[in-house]
Design an enzyme around this catalytic site. Sequence first.
Site, PDB file in Angstrom:
ATOM      1  N   ILE A  11       0.831  -1.202   0.000  1.00 47.44           N
ATOM      2  CA  ILE A  11       0.000   0.000   0.000  1.00 47.44           C
ATOM      3  C   ILE A  11       0.867   1.255   0.000  1.00 47.44           C
ATOM      4  CG2 ILE A  11      -1.789   1.279   1.236  1.00 47.44           C
ATOM      5  CD1 ILE A  11      -2.672  -1.471   2.416  1.00 47.44           C
ATOM      6  N   LEU A  31      12.509  -2.914   5.026  1.00 50.12           N
ATOM      7  CA  LEU A  31      12.478  -3.930   3.960  1.00 50.12           C
ATOM      8  C   LEU A  31      12.265  -5.351   4.493  1.00 50.12           C
ATOM      9  CD1 LEU A  31      15.288  -2.651   1.534  1.00 50.12           C
ATOM     10  CD2 LEU A  31      12.821  -2.169   1.501  1.00 50.12           C
ATOM     11  N   TYR A 139      -3.825  -8.561  16.093  1.00 47.89           N
ATOM     12  CA  TYR A 139      -3.574  -7.560  15.052  1.00 47.89           C
ATOM     13  C   TYR A 139      -4.533  -6.389  15.204  1.00 47.89           C
ATOM     14  CZ  TYR A 139      -4.101  -5.275  10.522  1.00 47.89           C
ATOM     15  OH  TYR A 139      -4.232  -4.339   9.531  1.00 47.89           O
ATOM     16  N   PHE A 167     -10.381  -2.431   4.822  1.00 45.68           N
ATOM     17  CA  PHE A 167     -10.559  -3.863   4.941  1.00 45.68           C
ATOM     18  C   PHE A 167      -9.537  -4.573   4.057  1.00 45.68           C
ATOM     19  CE2 PHE A 167     -14.234  -1.668   6.302  1.00 45.68           C
ATOM     20  CZ  PHE A 167     -14.849  -2.451   7.269  1.00 45.68           C
ATOM     21  N   ASN A 168      -9.983  -5.351   3.127  1.00 42.50           N
ATOM     22  CA  ASN A 168      -9.058  -6.050   2.248  1.00 42.50           C
ATOM     23  C   ASN A 168      -8.696  -5.165   1.064  1.00 42.50           C
ATOM     24  OD1 ASN A 168      -8.827  -9.013   3.231  1.00 42.50           O
ATOM     25  ND2 ASN A 168     -10.995  -8.505   3.433  1.00 42.50           N
ATOM     26  N   LEU A 188      -6.029 -13.228   0.098  1.00 43.85           N
ATOM     27  CA  LEU A 188      -6.859 -14.160  -0.661  1.00 43.85           C
ATOM     28  C   LEU A 188      -6.660 -14.072  -2.174  1.00 43.85           C
ATOM     29  CD1 LEU A 188      -9.090 -16.283  -0.815  1.00 43.85           C
ATOM     30  CD2 LEU A 188     -10.767 -14.419  -0.673  1.00 43.85           C
TER      31      LEU A 188
END
Length: 323
Positions: A11, A31, A139, A167-168, A188
Amino acid sequence: MILVVGGAGYIGSHVVKELVQTEQVIVYDNLSTGHREAVDERAIFVQGDIKDEVKLTQLFTLFSITAVVHFAAANSVEESVRNPWHYYENNVGATLNLLKVMRAHKVNKFIFSSTAATYQPIEQGLLNENSATCPANPYGRSKRMVEQILEDYTAAYDFQCTVLRYFNVAGADAFTQIGESHLPETHLIPLVLKNLNGETESIKIYGDDYDTVDGTCIRDFVHVEDLATAHILALEALTIEQTPFTIYNVGNEHGYSVKEIIKTCEQVTNKKATIENAKRRSGDPARLVASSKKIRQALGWEAEKDLQTMVEHAWNWHQLQKY
């Protein structure tokens, strides 16, 4: 200058790609999960860990940093259940260290990458920013702890913060320059694409007995480029408005089940997945879908790319994966 910690990750690298269009950007990343190749060449790259107070202090002394965008967190639900210590040390402890150095150098604008895993799951409807928080795993708890710390900071100090809960995340840069690359991979869509590409023997469905339309978990998915845009808008607003603490959900407002995701991947690739049913994973709620009404009204943000586009971009990246 804008400091992006964790800016070599999936992201973070997409946000940096957008930021460098108008800003001077420093990427600070250890990294451990990020990739040097993902960092836009127009950004300054410094390898380091936010747990390292000495190196952070040197960074803030050397550069005129005006705002920080924080992506430097571990983010696997499954791993957090197995090893919660790492999540509290890295996600909470290291963030406190970063905030300490920021205060010492009078840098008071902060964008925090959070998660909808902070919410208490609900069976129907959309989660909004006022929905109850009750994270189901370490988490989510580590992220919620940081949110609470940030709220306290804004109440006590000259400090402004925007929290983005999402979310995902899926997809890749439309020009296939950067994309998702984790080792091991836990998300996923890339896992399904690996199976469809013949790289794995099967794709596991963790639980098919949830109280959902097809028995599998339902999640909100957002394209990584749409998410990057949300960060840019949040940062722009933070530099203009004097809003101490704000939380925004960022999502599509549409839930997709695991089986729906697999079906879409099969349609895009024209291949058939080999599915293996497995037991539920600890800490996985049945349904998480966000309302994005608040960020839409406040910042004019809207998810532009649908699931089909997310999978198409992810598949294009997967076939040409550069790192």
